[in-house]
Design an enzyme around this catalytic site. Structure first.
Site, PDB file in Angstrom:
ATOM      1  N   GLY A   1       0.376  -1.377  -0.314  1.00  0.00           N
ATOM      2  CA  GLY A   1       0.413  -0.344  -0.133  1.00  0.00           C
ATOM      3  C   GLY A   1       0.627   1.563   0.039  1.00  0.00           C
ATOM      4  O   GLY A   1      -0.073   2.099   0.165  1.00  0.00           O
ATOM      5  N   SER A   2       1.631   1.194  -0.824  1.00  0.00           N
ATOM      6  CA  SER A   2       2.918   2.319  -0.621  1.00  0.00           C
ATOM      7  C   SER A   2       2.199   3.231  -1.356  1.00  0.00           C
ATOM      8  O   SER A   2       2.490   4.690  -0.981  1.00  0.00           O
ATOM      9  CB  SER A   2       4.245   1.921  -0.824  1.00  0.00           C
ATOM     10  OG  SER A   2       4.622   1.801  -2.472  1.00  0.00           O
ATOM     11  N   ASN A   3       1.591   2.990  -2.345  1.00  0.00           N
ATOM     12  CA  ASN A   3       0.870   4.243  -3.270  1.00  0.00           C
ATOM     13  C   ASN A   3       0.012   4.292  -2.821  1.00  0.00           C
ATOM     14  O   ASN A   3      -1.231   5.714  -3.351  1.00  0.00           O
ATOM     15  CB  ASN A   3       0.905   3.359  -4.993  1.00  0.00           C
ATOM     16  CG  ASN A   3       1.294   2.987  -5.765  1.00  0.00           C
ATOM     17  OD1 ASN A   3       2.180   4.624  -6.461  1.00  0.00           O
ATOM     18  ND2 ASN A   3       2.465   2.370  -6.018  1.00  0.00           N
TER      19      ASN A   3
ATOM     20  N   MET B   1      -3.508  -7.031  -7.342  1.00  0.00           N
ATOM     21  CA  MET B   1      -3.720  -8.252  -8.157  1.00  0.00           C
ATOM     22  C   MET B   1      -4.320  -8.928  -8.187  1.00  0.00           C
ATOM     23  O   MET B   1      -4.711 -10.053  -8.959  1.00  0.00           O
ATOM     24  CB  MET B   1      -2.493  -8.728  -6.905  1.00  0.00           C
ATOM     25  CG  MET B   1      -0.881  -7.889  -6.673  1.00  0.00           C
ATOM     26  SD  MET B   1      -0.650  -6.381  -8.046  1.00  0.00           S
ATOM     27  CE  MET B   1       0.941  -8.128  -8.637  1.00  0.00           C
TER      28      MET B   1
ATOM     29  N   ILE C   1      -8.103  -9.671 -11.196  1.00  0.00           N
ATOM     30  CA  ILE C   1      -8.376  -9.432 -12.319  1.00  0.00           C
ATOM     31  C   ILE C   1     -10.025  -8.877 -12.454  1.00  0.00           C
ATOM     32  O   ILE C   1     -10.507  -9.945 -11.996  1.00  0.00           O
ATOM     33  CB  ILE C   1      -7.857  -9.978 -13.693  1.00  0.00           C
ATOM     34  CG1 ILE C   1      -6.743 -10.072 -13.782  1.00  0.00           C
ATOM     35  CG2 ILE C   1      -8.933  -9.492 -14.798  1.00  0.00           C
ATOM     36  CD1 ILE C   1      -5.813 -10.989 -14.879  1.00  0.00           C
ATOM     37  N   LEU C   2     -10.102  -7.699 -12.032  1.00  0.00           N
ATOM     38  CA  LEU C   2     -11.399  -7.343 -12.124  1.00  0.00           C
ATOM     39  C   LEU C   2     -11.684  -7.637 -13.847  1.00  0.00           C
ATOM     40  O   LEU C   2     -11.918  -7.594 -14.755  1.00  0.00           O
ATOM     41  CB  LEU C   2     -12.288  -5.926 -12.209  1.00  0.00           C
ATOM     42  CG  LEU C   2     -11.281  -5.321 -11.192  1.00  0.00           C
ATOM     43  CD1 LEU C   2     -11.114  -4.559 -10.941  1.00  0.00           C
ATOM     44  CD2 LEU C   2     -12.405  -5.414  -9.400  1.00  0.00           C
TER      45      LEU C   2
ATOM     46  N   HIS D   1       1.312   0.260 -13.286  1.00  0.00           N
ATOM     47  CA  HIS D   1       1.618  -0.944 -13.572  1.00  0.00           C
ATOM     48  C   HIS D   1       3.312  -0.224 -13.580  1.00  0.00           C
ATOM     49  O   HIS D   1       3.470   0.538 -14.126  1.00  0.00           O
ATOM     50  CB  HIS D   1       1.077  -1.286 -14.954  1.00  0.00           C
ATOM     51  CG  HIS D   1       1.474  -2.525 -15.563  1.00  0.00           C
ATOM     52  ND1 HIS D   1       1.524  -3.659 -14.381  1.00  0.00           N
ATOM     53  CD2 HIS D   1       2.144  -3.017 -15.842  1.00  0.00           C
ATOM     54  CE1 HIS D   1       1.598  -4.804 -15.413  1.00  0.00           C
ATOM     55  NE2 HIS D   1       2.868  -3.832 -16.132  1.00  0.00           N
TER      56      HIS D   1
ATOM     57  N   GLU E   1       6.456   5.980  -9.228  1.00  0.00           N
ATOM     58  CA  GLU E   1       4.912   6.168  -9.183  1.00  0.00           C
ATOM     59  C   GLU E   1       4.110   7.128  -8.218  1.00  0.00           C
ATOM     60  O   GLU E   1       3.131   7.264  -8.398  1.00  0.00           O
ATOM     61  CB  GLU E   1       4.286   4.491  -8.491  1.00  0.00           C
ATOM     62  CG  GLU E   1       4.803   3.240  -9.693  1.00  0.00           C
ATOM     63  CD  GLU E   1       4.934   1.395  -9.247  1.00  0.00           C
ATOM     64  OE1 GLU E   1       3.500   1.866  -8.980  1.00  0.00           O
ATOM     65  OE2 GLU E   1       5.878   0.650  -9.257  1.00  0.00           O
TER      66      GLU E   1
END
Ligand code: GAR
Length: 193
Positions: free
Chosen positions: A20-22, A95, A97-98, A114, A179
């Protein structure tokens, strides 16, 4: 841009699976006057995701659904998003895929980050593949999410040089720093499109 709602900030959910760094950098950004978004919800498919701790630290609601039954989890998630009036979703190290159906419900309102210069190195193990291919450059990309993996319209990219003795770990670290700067910039860009 469809996302704009006039004077009020756009209620956003951030989806994570790990560190969760982003997420942290997005939360910090959202507290800035310049931010067009507020972060109202942290969602994870992984109850052990370290990033869920930011919920307590920053007093943001969190939800976890394990996605073992994707259809069921997505339906529950859609109603959680609705209850919380979420208008936009930022994927940040999410991680899973929706499904097409889920994406359709938030068409043009899901962003992803990404760790590669898309369209190169979609999917997993991006840094390893870039190094194996002796790439001179790599980087990160923020893009809109469509129904194909890592293939939606690119919003912003940051290119970095790969050093001589670069390792997967050093490259991942170097790109992650970028990022954290790129995602907020991309969000600002989306609202000015
Ligand atoms: C980031 O490098 C992000 O770009 C990547 O996972 C990391 C999450 O780090 N995402 C993907 O690979 C998605 N395909 P974080 O949890 O510290 O933000």
């Amino acid at each position: 841009m469809v996302l704009s709602t006039g004077y009020s900030k756009v209620k956003t959910a951030v989806f994570i699976s790990g560190t969760g760094s982003n997420l942290k950098s997005l939360i910090k950004f959202s507290k800035n006057n310049k931010s067009p978004i507020t972060i109202e919800l942290i969602f994870s498919n992984n109850a052990k995701a370290k990033g869920l701790n930011y919920s307590k630290i920053y007093n943001i609601k969190k939800k976890v659904l394990n996605f073992r039954n994707k259809n069921l989890s997505e339906n529950k998630l859609l109603s959680i998003l609705k209850i919380n009036n979420i208008e936009m979703i930022c994927l940040a190290g999410f991680m899973k895929i929706l499904s097409k159906n889920f994406i359709k419900r938030f068409k043009g309102k899901i962003l992803n980050i990404h760790p590669s210069l898309l369209p190169k190195y979609k999917g997993l193990n991006t840094h390893e593949r870039a190094l194996n291919n002796k790439e001179k450059y790599s980087g990160c990309t923020v893009h809109f999410v469509n129904s194909q993996l890592d293939s939606g319209k690119i919003i912003l990219q940051k290119k970095i040089k790969i050093s001589k003795n670069e390792t997967i770990t050093s490259l991942a670290k170097k790109i992650l720093v970028q990022e954290h700067k790129l995602y907020p910039k991309a969000i600002i860009k989306v609202f000015n499109l």
